[in-house]
Design an enzyme around this catalytic site. Sequence first.
Site, short mmCIF file in Angstrom:
data_model
loop_
_atom_site.label_atom_id
_atom_site.label_comp_id
_atom_site.label_asym_id
_atom_site.label_seq_id
_atom_site.Cartn_x
_atom_site.Cartn_y
_atom_site.Cartn_z
N GLY A 12 57.44 18.28 70.60
CA GLY A 12 57.21 16.70 69.98
C GLY A 12 55.73 16.39 69.96
O GLY A 12 55.48 15.04 69.60
N ALA A 13 54.54 17.32 69.61
CA ALA A 13 53.53 16.90 69.68
C ALA A 13 53.50 16.56 68.02
O ALA A 13 51.79 16.12 68.33
CB ALA A 13 52.44 18.25 70.21
N SER A 14 53.24 15.77 67.26
CA SER A 14 53.28 15.59 66.31
C SER A 14 53.18 13.91 66.15
O SER A 14 52.10 13.77 64.78
CB SER A 14 54.03 15.50 65.09
N ARG A 15 53.21 12.95 67.24
CA ARG A 15 53.49 11.86 67.65
C ARG A 15 53.06 11.59 68.71
O ARG A 15 53.85 12.20 69.63
CB ARG A 15 53.94 11.10 66.38
N TYR A 157 70.93 8.52 77.85
CA TYR A 157 69.22 8.86 77.91
C TYR A 157 68.63 8.57 79.38
O TYR A 157 68.22 9.88 79.78
CB TYR A 157 68.21 7.41 76.78
P1 NAD Z 1 58.32 10.00 69.87
O1 NAD Z 1 59.56 9.89 68.93
O2 NAD Z 1 56.92 8.90 69.18
O3 NAD Z 1 58.16 11.02 70.17
C1 NAD Z 1 58.89 12.25 70.43
C2 NAD Z 1 58.87 13.38 69.67
O4 NAD Z 1 60.06 14.65 70.11
C3 NAD Z 1 59.24 13.37 68.52
O5 NAD Z 1 57.43 13.60 67.39
C4 NAD Z 1 59.88 14.09 67.83
O6 NAD Z 1 59.97 14.59 66.21
C5 NAD Z 1 60.12 14.94 68.61
N1 NAD Z 1 62.33 15.23 68.59
C6 NAD Z 1 62.83 14.57 68.79
N2 NAD Z 1 64.29 15.06 68.76
C7 NAD Z 1 63.71 16.41 69.07
C8 NAD Z 1 64.28 18.01 68.39
N3 NAD Z 1 65.99 17.68 67.85
N4 NAD Z 1 64.23 18.67 68.35
C9 NAD Z 1 62.29 18.46 67.80
N5 NAD Z 1 61.89 17.78 68.46
C10 NAD Z 1 63.00 16.68 68.25
O7 NAD Z 1 58.22 8.84 71.18
P2 NAD Z 1 57.31 9.60 72.29
O8 NAD Z 1 57.18 7.65 72.83
O9 NAD Z 1 55.68 9.66 72.27
O10 NAD Z 1 57.70 9.89 73.99
C11 NAD Z 1 57.39 10.96 73.88
C12 NAD Z 1 58.17 11.54 75.57
O11 NAD Z 1 58.05 10.54 76.37
C13 NAD Z 1 60.28 11.83 75.47
O12 NAD Z 1 60.89 12.64 75.61
C14 NAD Z 1 60.34 10.59 75.68
O13 NAD Z 1 61.88 10.36 76.27
C15 NAD Z 1 59.33 9.83 76.58
N6 NAD Z 1 59.09 8.78 77.24
C16 NAD Z 1 58.91 7.52 76.31
C17 NAD Z 1 58.28 6.20 76.53
C18 NAD Z 1 57.82 5.71 75.69
O14 NAD Z 1 58.07 3.84 76.54
N7 NAD Z 1 57.73 5.72 75.09
C19 NAD Z 1 58.64 5.51 77.90
C20 NAD Z 1 59.07 6.61 79.05
C21 NAD Z 1 59.45 8.21 78.81
#
Ligand code: NAD
Length: 252
Positions: A12-15, A157
């Site tokens: 999930g490193a594209s963003r 979640y």
């Molecule tokens: P995001 O949505 O920007 O990134 C998540 C990435 O996961 C995306 O690139 C998406 O394409 C990828 N992804 C989702 N489903 C997928 C699948 N089935 N196959 C392959 N790739 C998949 O979210 P983020 O905010 O950068 O979150 C990253 C991680 O951090 C997640 O695990 C999230 O639960 C965790 N997190 C985020 C927050 C927050 O506030 N942003 C807080 C706590 C935990």
Amino acid sequence: MHFNDKAVLVTGASRGIGRAIARQFAKRGARVAVHYREGRDAAEETLAVLPGGPHSIVQADVADAGAVERMVEAVVTGLGRIDILVNNAGIYEAHPPADVSYDDWQRRWRRTLDTNLLGAANAAWCAARHMIRQGGGRIVNVSSRGAFRGEPDAPAYGASKAGMNAMSQSLALALAPHGIFVGAVAPGFVTTDRVAWRLDGPEGEDIRRQSPLGRVATPDEVAYAVAFLASEGAEFTTGTIIDVNGASYLRS
Ligand code: NAD
């Protein structure tokens, strides 16, 4: 913290947080495999901001066990090995129990667990196979404060992240004899696109006030904790879960 010549897979490193983690490792000398599910352009953008290299891009739906296996094989083929796996890919889908239908409830649970928990478990298994052969490695799982604090609008979640924490601890025990160290990072809110609508909305100020610092985390702050767990010298932290929540939720 140096990761010279280490091969790192960040899912999930594209963003968002994943991109920050990829950058964190690359700027400290690692070669990074940038994983994405869809939207190759965004993955290319991540690749473009990574110093050093050579880095690579891999595609997979982490909810698909076969695709996860092929993803790890592609990393090993592309980078020659895999030293560090960061399970960051994840989804958050609202399904408040009092409001959703039974069908919807089941669908959200299955999708969330398949992605957040089984996807990470399968990637860990596939990566560990290579790490055992190589004589060691690191696995870092991106969990969430929601595992401890509860997720009333998205119980699956919270459960998926609590499962991820328990999995990290079990894998730390199981894989230590192979020189593989496992940890988790549990962020509170982080400034990413995924949650921007909440942080920019009417509840934004309340969310920021959950921390005595009056703000939420940056993706780089989460990435720093991930890098620490994967670094040389942090071996004895194996099995730990690092909170990155600005003291918005304390546990002991
Ligand atoms: P995001 O949505 O920007 O990134 C998540 C990435 O996961 C995306 O690139 C998406 O394409 C990828 N992804 C989702 N489903 C997928 C699948 N089935 N196959 C392959 N790739 C998949 O979210 P983020 O905010 O950068 O979150 C990253 C991680 O951090 C997640 O695990 C999230 O639960 C965790 N997190 C985020 C927050 C927050 O506030 N942003 C807080 C706590 C935990």
